[in-house]
Write an enzyme that holds these catalytic residues in place. Structure first.
Site, short mmCIF file in Angstrom:
data_model
loop_
_atom_site.label_atom_id
_atom_site.label_comp_id
_atom_site.label_asym_id
_atom_site.label_seq_id
_atom_site.Cartn_x
_atom_site.Cartn_y
_atom_site.Cartn_z
N ASP A 20 -9.35 4.22 -1.31
CA ASP A 20 -9.96 4.53 -0.20
C ASP A 20 -11.37 5.07 -0.71
O ASP A 20 -11.66 6.40 -0.53
CB ASP A 20 -9.43 5.71 0.76
CG ASP A 20 -8.14 4.98 1.42
OD1 ASP A 20 -8.10 3.58 1.30
OD2 ASP A 20 -7.28 5.61 1.91
N ASP A 77 0.98 -1.31 -0.16
CA ASP A 77 0.12 0.08 0.06
C ASP A 77 0.79 1.19 0.05
O ASP A 77 2.10 1.08 0.25
CB ASP A 77 -0.82 -0.18 1.36
CG ASP A 77 -1.98 0.88 1.42
OD1 ASP A 77 -2.25 1.41 0.24
OD2 ASP A 77 -2.36 1.20 2.57
N GLU A 87 2.31 5.22 -3.94
CA GLU A 87 2.31 6.20 -4.96
C GLU A 87 3.67 6.92 -5.08
O GLU A 87 3.95 7.32 -6.24
CB GLU A 87 1.34 7.41 -4.68
CG GLU A 87 -0.23 6.86 -4.61
CD GLU A 87 -0.46 5.68 -3.51
OE1 GLU A 87 0.15 5.92 -2.32
OE2 GLU A 87 -1.15 4.93 -3.71
C1 GLC Z 1 -4.45 3.30 3.24
C2 GLC Z 1 -5.18 2.25 2.44
C3 GLC Z 1 -6.09 1.48 3.30
C4 GLC Z 1 -5.64 0.90 4.61
C5 GLC Z 1 -4.75 2.06 5.29
C6 GLC Z 1 -3.95 1.50 6.57
O1 GLC Z 1 -5.48 4.34 3.58
O2 GLC Z 1 -5.78 2.46 1.32
O3 GLC Z 1 -6.66 0.37 2.71
O4 GLC Z 1 -6.42 0.17 5.36
O5 GLC Z 1 -3.94 2.82 4.52
O6 GLC Z 1 -2.72 0.60 6.28
#
Ligand code: GLC
Length: 811
Positions: A493, A414, A417
């Site tokens: 999100d 995650d 970017e």
């Molecule tokens: C970001 C991700 C989400 C995750 C969070 C904590 O917001 O997009 O899916 O739960 O980070 O890791």
């Protein structure tokens, strides 16, 4: 950008007079061709200081490259993995133009000014430069303007929000962590600079292979042209001729690569939340699924399982027996996926191996002064691996050794970017330094959009090395074209609103045609808490999304299938079960996607490009070739109007037949999601299991829906190793023939090098208005069959079904 008219004048004059750089003067455009050089695969044209190469990449694909200063940079791409295979060419030059005929496509370069167009063999123009706007540059910026027919539609660009048809809007590609995005939010997490133009059933594709911040304007600025360009890098694009939309997707994914076959378990239901902890809570979740007999395959651990949010650590206070928990879950048929974000906590002198070994190996992204760049993310001060270096990717891949050894089944990358907190631009400074394997370096402008892709490449390749026999499962948020080679993805999100439920389908469809077949959204929405009905409706449509993952943010209400009471639980369970029953069809479709690039979740125009009434359909989709899904995405319920694609369709639930153009008005109750099967489909299905690794109890189920072009197929393998690459697979083709007075169903085994769980097949043949007078299996008459007068269906069992057989009903 505004004021094109002025710009054109300046551009052409500037070129004609041979003026220097254009930054101060605005845009310069290509002028007159002064020299034509024939290449083995096309032509190189000189116009003032600029050079343009138009080459045939392979049959049906042309490539255009422009260099304003006359020197082409070294040919390099993060995305393209296919080597050129130029077909035989014919190059003709006249006073006015140069024509390159390659296979079925003709590229023409008009000489004064230099304008490029592409035509089919019959001479129909598919794509043409806007006459008043030849390709241009402005300092580092580069841009292309194309004529925009009034009835042309544009699709693709990956995870853009809003309607699937991109016409009349403009978009920016700059991978961005956009918590709580809305339909107007742009840019989002991914950069997929690829689109399909579709008009009157004919399609073409364009892939603009440029990693800098790029823009696509599909007629927002002008009603006459659309355009694309970037803030730097090379003007370099591929034109794909189609003419079928399917062929474009196949060509684009041949160019940029296809998803490898995922492990079978990853197609089961996935349970996530931010975050399950402590261990007892995670165990309770897993136990509840099994107690309630709600099928599920996966549980995720979000950032709270880590010590101080430092990747590759475990918080032992929360998870005293982490390793045992993972193996206990395994024995309950649950696979564990761990988040492992790319930011490495700057944790000096604490024996934190990822930081220490990273510093030792000099793998982190640098500031211009040579120090490691430090930014704040979940763990506080963090450093960022320089994933553009092979040795950094190797180092990163090796960090998975312990988790892989514990039996962790998949990983979630995650924030790649990359996302950085407390900065207005949400990412690292543009002057940070990324090193490349050839010894050169690029700043963040060039690398930003490929950073996430190289992150998951490192993860994927690392796992391949650590566990050569296991198919990795990696989930990514950021991507560039080609990231499908390494990871599945989701839409980031989203929010727990009806609007978001409705926005999900066009977004997933766009990702699918943009090369990503393994996609899903956060079922139930990430930000906020869904109402009971909303969550139930989300579970319904999610059952027919390629990745089926329930996820929600920290501090929101519980979102597992059983929340909101027994009625809702029963409906959600019914749809999760539907997904498991469809698993043979689903897996067969996913395997197809790995070979052809065609996604499982398809916009109707992909199969029926002539049916223009679906060009703007953002609600419905095809799941594989044979299922048409019309999900309920509003709280409503006024009548839901359904228009079916061409052909005849059976209602999946009632087996009632419907025709194209028939107006269907439904009032779907909460437990109903309109679902139709193509007349001509043969769906392989199975009995419900609690997880994909459980052996189904009962025969293979074949649902035969007689109609035109009647066929189906089944692909099976061991589900998790690479033995399939050595041919250890089962492939069966099914077909049916309808004639006056009879229906014949045939099974033909294409490859039988894998022994499936089933021996017999339970066959249901729909569309039988009356009971048959005779039923034959192979050549023998059987009596053990059943006719259901209400469903108009005949059922029977083929006892020895992993072979060629035929069933014949006579009426
Ligand atoms: C970001 C991700 C989400 C995750 C969070 C904590 O917001 O997009 O899916 O739960 O980070 O890791």
């Amino acid at each position: 950008m505004a004021g094109f008219a002025g710009r054109v004048g300046i551009g052409l004059v500037a070129v004609a007079l041979g003026c220097g750089t254009a930054a101060a003067q605005g845009w310069q455009h290509l002028g007159k061709v002064q020299r034509v050089e024939k290449l083995k695969d096309g032509v190189e044209l000189s116009a003032g200081s600029a050079k343009v190469r138009i080459t045939a990449f392979r049959d049906g694909i042309f490539r255009v490259r422009v260099t304003p200063n006359g020197t082409f940079p070294k040919d390099f791409s993060w995305a393209v993995i296919e080597s050129p295979q130029p077909p035989a060419l014919q190059i003709e030059e006249s006073q006015k133009e140069i024509r390159i005929t390659a296979g079925s496509v003709i590229a023409t370069a008009q000489k004064s000014p230099l304008l490029v167009d592409f035509k089919d063999a019959a001479g129909n123009v598919l794509l043409a430069d806007e006459s008043s706007l030849p390709m241009g540059w402005n300092g580092q910026r580069i841009h292309v303007w194309k004529k925009m027919p009034s009835d042309e539609n544009y699709y693709g660009l990956g995870d853009k929000a809003g309607p699937m048809n991109r016409r009349n809007r403009s978009f920016t590609n700059w991978n961005t962590d956009e918590f709580g995005w809305q339909e107007s939010s742009d840019p989002l997490y991914k950069t997929i600079p690829f689109f399909i133009g579709l008009r009157k059933g004919t399609a073409y594709g364009v892939f603009f292979d440029n990693t800098y911040r790029s823009t696509f304007d599909f007629g927002k600025e002008s009603a006459d042209y659309f355009s694309f360009g970037a803030e730097g890098g090379e003007l370099n694009y591929y034109f794909m001729a189609g003419p079928e939309p399917k062929k474009i997707v196949e060509e684009y994914t041949a160019l940029t690569g296809r998803s490898p076959l995922p492990p079978f378990w990853s197609l089961g239901y996935q349970q996530c939340r931010y975050s399950y902890y402590p261990e007892s809570r995670a165990r309770e979740i897993v136990r509840t699924f099994r107690d309630k007999k709600i099928p599920a395959d996966t549980i995720y651990f979000d950032i709270d399982y880590q010590q101080d949010y430092a990747p590759f650590t475990i918080n032992r206070e929360y998870f005293p027996t982490f390793e045992k928990m993972i193996s206990d879950f395994r024995s309950q048929g649950f696979h564990t996926i761990l988040i492992t974000d790319l930011h490495i906590k700057k944790n000096t002198d604490h024996g934190y191996a990822p930081y220490d070994s990273g510093i030792r190996n000099d793998v982190f992204v640098k500031n211009p002064d040579g120090s490691a760049y430090v930014g704040k993310v979940w763990p506080g001060d963090s450093v960022f691996p320089d994933f553009t270096l092979a040795r950094t990717r190797d180092w990163w891949g090796s960090l998975y050794k312990d988790f892989a050894g514990m039996g962790v089944a998949g990983f979630w990358n995650d924030m790649n970017e990359p996302s950085i907190f407390f900065r207005a631009d949400k990412t690292m400074p543009l002057d940070t330094v990324h090193r490349l394997d050839d010894g050169t370096a690029r700043d963040h402008r060039a690398i930003h959009n490929v950073f996430g892709m190289e992150n998951v490449r490192a993860t994927y390749e690392g796992l391949r090395k650590l566990q050569p026999e296991e198919r990795p499962f990696v989930l990514t948020r950021a991507a560039y074209s080609g990231a499908q080679r390494y990871a599945a993805t989701w839409t980031g999100d989203n929010s727990s609103t009806w609007n978001h439920l409705a926005m999900s389908t066009p977004m997933l469809l766009s990702l699918g045609i943009s090369g990503f077949p393994l996609i899903g959204d956060d079922i139930g929405g990430f930000a906020g808490s869904p109402t009971a009905d909303l969550l139930t409706r989300w579970f319904e449509v999610g059952a027919l999304n390629p990745i089926y993952r329930d996820h929600t943010a920290k501090g929101t209400a519980d979102q597992e299938p059983w929340v909101h009471g027994p009625e809702h639980e029963a409906i959600r369970k019914k749809f999760i079960e539907l997904r498991y029953q469809l698993m043979p069809y689903l897996y067969t479709g996913v395997e197809e996607a790995t070979r052809t690039g065609l996604p499982l979740m398809r916009p109707v125009f992909l199969e029926y490009p002539q049916a223009s009434e679906f060009y703007g359909d953002n609600r419905d989709f095809l799941f594989g070739r044979d299922l048409f899904v019309a999900p309920v995405t509003t709280e409503m319920v006024d009548a839901e109007e359904i228009s079916l694609p061409p052909g005849v369709w059976y209602d999946y639930w009632t087996s009632e037949k419907h025709a194209y153009k028939e107006k269907i008005n439904l009032h779907p109750r909460l437990e109903e999601m309109p679902l139709y099967v193509r007349a001509g489909a043969i769906l392989p299905m199975q009995p419900v299991v609690q997880y994909t690794g459980e052996t189904p109890n009962g025969p293979l189920q074949l649902r035969v829906y007689p109609g035109n072009d009647c066929r189906g197929s089944l692909y099976q393998d061991d589900g998790h190793t690479f033995a399939y690459q050595k041919g250890e697979v089962l492939r069966v083709n099914y077909s049916c023939k309808v004639s006056a007075g009879s229906v014949t169903v045939t099974s033909s085994v294409d490859k039988r090098a894998f022994q499936p769980w089933w021996r017999s097949a339970h066959v249901t043949i729909y569309g039988a208005a009356v009971a048959p007078t005779e039923v034959r299996v192979d050549d023998g008459v059987i009596h053990d069959w059943h006719y259901d007068g209400q469903a108009h269906a005949v059922t029977l069992t083929v006892p020895d079904a992993v072979k060629n057989w035929s069933v014949r009903l006579t009426f």
